[in-house]
Design a protein around this motif. Structure first.
Motif, short mmCIF file in Angstrom:
data_model
loop_
_atom_site.label_atom_id
_atom_site.label_comp_id
_atom_site.label_asym_id
_atom_site.label_seq_id
_atom_site.Cartn_x
_atom_site.Cartn_y
_atom_site.Cartn_z
N CYS A 123 30.75 -27.92 -18.36
CA CYS A 123 30.82 -28.44 -19.73
C CYS A 123 31.34 -27.35 -20.67
CB CYS A 123 29.44 -28.89 -20.20
SG CYS A 123 28.91 -30.46 -19.51
N LYS A 124 31.96 -27.79 -21.76
CA LYS A 124 32.42 -26.89 -22.81
C LYS A 124 31.80 -27.37 -24.12
CE LYS A 124 35.26 -25.10 -19.76
NZ LYS A 124 34.91 -23.81 -19.07
N ILE A 125 30.74 -26.72 -24.53
CA ILE A 125 30.02 -27.08 -25.75
C ILE A 125 30.46 -26.12 -26.85
CG2 ILE A 125 27.76 -27.42 -26.82
CD1 ILE A 125 28.21 -29.26 -24.43
N GLY A 126 30.81 -26.66 -28.01
CA GLY A 126 31.28 -25.82 -29.10
C GLY A 126 30.16 -25.18 -29.88
N ASN A 127 30.19 -25.35 -31.20
CA ASN A 127 29.23 -24.71 -32.09
C ASN A 127 28.48 -25.76 -32.92
OD1 ASN A 127 30.41 -22.04 -31.44
ND2 ASN A 127 32.13 -22.79 -32.65
N HIS A 128 27.25 -25.44 -33.28
CA HIS A 128 26.46 -26.27 -34.19
C HIS A 128 26.14 -27.65 -33.64
CE1 HIS A 128 26.93 -23.26 -37.37
NE2 HIS A 128 28.20 -23.18 -37.02
N LEU A 129 26.02 -27.78 -32.33
CA LEU A 129 25.52 -29.02 -31.74
C LEU A 129 24.01 -29.11 -31.95
CD1 LEU A 129 25.56 -31.50 -29.73
CD2 LEU A 129 25.22 -29.80 -27.91
N ILE A 130 23.53 -30.29 -32.33
CA ILE A 130 22.10 -30.58 -32.28
C ILE A 130 21.92 -31.74 -31.32
CG2 ILE A 130 20.05 -31.31 -33.55
CD1 ILE A 130 21.21 -30.04 -36.03
N ALA A 131 21.26 -31.49 -30.21
CA ALA A 131 21.02 -32.51 -29.19
C ALA A 131 19.52 -32.77 -29.09
CB ALA A 131 21.58 -32.06 -27.84
N SER A 132 19.12 -33.99 -29.37
CA SER A 132 17.70 -34.32 -29.38
C SER A 132 17.14 -34.47 -27.97
CB SER A 132 17.47 -35.60 -30.19
OG SER A 132 17.77 -35.37 -31.56
N ASN A 133 15.83 -34.65 -27.89
CA ASN A 133 15.12 -34.63 -26.62
C ASN A 133 15.73 -35.55 -25.57
OD1 ASN A 133 13.29 -34.07 -28.99
ND2 ASN A 133 11.97 -33.39 -27.34
N GLY A 134 15.99 -35.00 -24.41
CA GLY A 134 16.42 -35.80 -23.28
C GLY A 134 17.89 -36.16 -23.25
N ALA A 135 18.69 -35.61 -24.16
CA ALA A 135 20.13 -35.88 -24.11
C ALA A 135 20.73 -35.18 -22.89
CB ALA A 135 20.81 -35.40 -25.38
N THR A 136 21.65 -35.86 -22.21
CA THR A 136 22.23 -35.30 -20.99
C THR A 136 23.75 -35.32 -21.05
OG1 THR A 136 22.13 -37.44 -19.84
CG2 THR A 136 20.25 -35.98 -19.60
N TYR A 146 29.82 -29.23 -34.65
CA TYR A 146 29.02 -30.01 -35.61
C TYR A 146 28.78 -31.44 -35.13
CZ TYR A 146 29.81 -26.14 -38.85
OH TYR A 146 29.85 -24.90 -39.44
N VAL A 147 28.41 -31.57 -33.89
CA VAL A 147 28.10 -32.89 -33.32
C VAL A 147 26.58 -33.07 -33.30
CG1 VAL A 147 28.13 -34.23 -31.17
CG2 VAL A 147 30.21 -33.06 -31.95
N GLY A 148 26.14 -34.30 -33.52
CA GLY A 148 24.73 -34.64 -33.37
C GLY A 148 24.57 -35.67 -32.27
N VAL A 149 23.58 -35.47 -31.41
CA VAL A 149 23.31 -36.40 -30.31
C VAL A 149 21.85 -36.79 -30.34
CG1 VAL A 149 23.37 -36.78 -27.82
CG2 VAL A 149 25.13 -35.36 -28.89
N GLY A 150 21.58 -38.08 -30.46
CA GLY A 150 20.21 -38.55 -30.44
C GLY A 150 19.59 -38.45 -29.06
#
Length: 263
Positions: A123-136, A146-150
């Protein structure tokens, strides 16, 4: 041994730790690990494999960073994990190494992965990701800034590309790319709207919001195919905005296809 390393921690003498790295009770640090200044590895966490972690990160209890890929195509060698600065990995987060020798799973700066999140191989994850509990994130997923993942088991299919400043709702199943600035939700995920609240919180101007709203309407409310929508936004008054340029570049580069809209 540094007084910041608990006596019950297992730190391989070959590991490279900055002088002020803190390692809690029963944590395990492998021989290839490299950990930057100000980082804290909490009790019972593991940092293994060909893994580098930058400065001022936190690895919470029972997190597993850098373990061997789960990809059955793994044939040996020393693929790794590269992590930037100021990242937080909460309890039971797992981040796997890449699959092929010389490759790395990559995570940038200022990311926050809540409990039980998983980042798969390459995976290539950038900056300022917020990934909530259990995101895969399955293998080879690309996530821009600046991505948000529920949470709630949100699952992103392998090779998907998640665009900048987008948001994915909780419990979603993402099978295709989520374009920049959009809000995806559902099983399978559909584009429900643009990421209005997130963009406003980020300080988007009235002009920027107007451009994003126009993009959303062109691609998801006018009944156009993708090429027609691209031509529409390119010919609009918003054509020279950074938002339109980024969006068009994203959709023209997609390999898995763009997530469709809700009816």
């Amino acid at each position: 041994m540094s007084d910041k390393i608990h006596p019950t921690a297992v730190v391989d003498p070959k590991a490279e730790l900055a002088a002020d790295v803190e390692v809690g009770p029963f944590a395990v640090i492998g021989p290839q690990a490299r950990i930057g200044a100000g980082t804290k590895v909490w009790h019972h966490a593991t940092v293994w494999g060909n893994t580098s972690i930058g400065e001022s990160c936190e690895v919470y209890p029972y997190a597993s960073i850098g373990m061997q890929t789960q990809d059955l195509k793994y044939k040996g060698g020393s693929p790794g994990v590269r992590i930037g600065d100021r990242n937080i990995f909460r309890e039971y987060v797992s981040i796997n190494a890449a699959t092929n020798d010389g490759e790395c799973t990559e995570i940038g700066d200022d990311n926050y992965l809540l409990a039980y999140c998983h980042v798969g191989h390459c995976c290539k994850i950038g900056n300022h990701l917020i990934a909530s509990n259990g995101a895969t994130f399955a293998g080879h997923v690309v996530v821009e800034d600046y991505v948000g993942v529920g949470g709630g088991g949100t699952a992103i299919h392998q090779f998907c590309h998640i665009g900048q400043r987008s948001f994915i709702g909780g419990c979603s199943k993402v099978e295709q790319d989520i374009p920049p600035f959009m809000l995806g939700d559902g099983n399978p995920a559909k584009i429900r709207f643009f990421n209005k609240v997130g963009l406003e919180r980020s300080g988007f101007t009235k002009e920027q919001m107007a451009a994003v709203k126009f993009i959303f309407k062109a691609f998801y409310r006018e009944g156009l195919n993708r090429q027609q929508a691209v031509e529409l936004v390119k010919g609009s008054e918003h054509a020279d905005t950074e938002e339109v340029k980024a969006y068009v570049a994203f959709v023209e580069a997609t390999e898995r296809g763009i997530t469709g809209g809700s009816k």
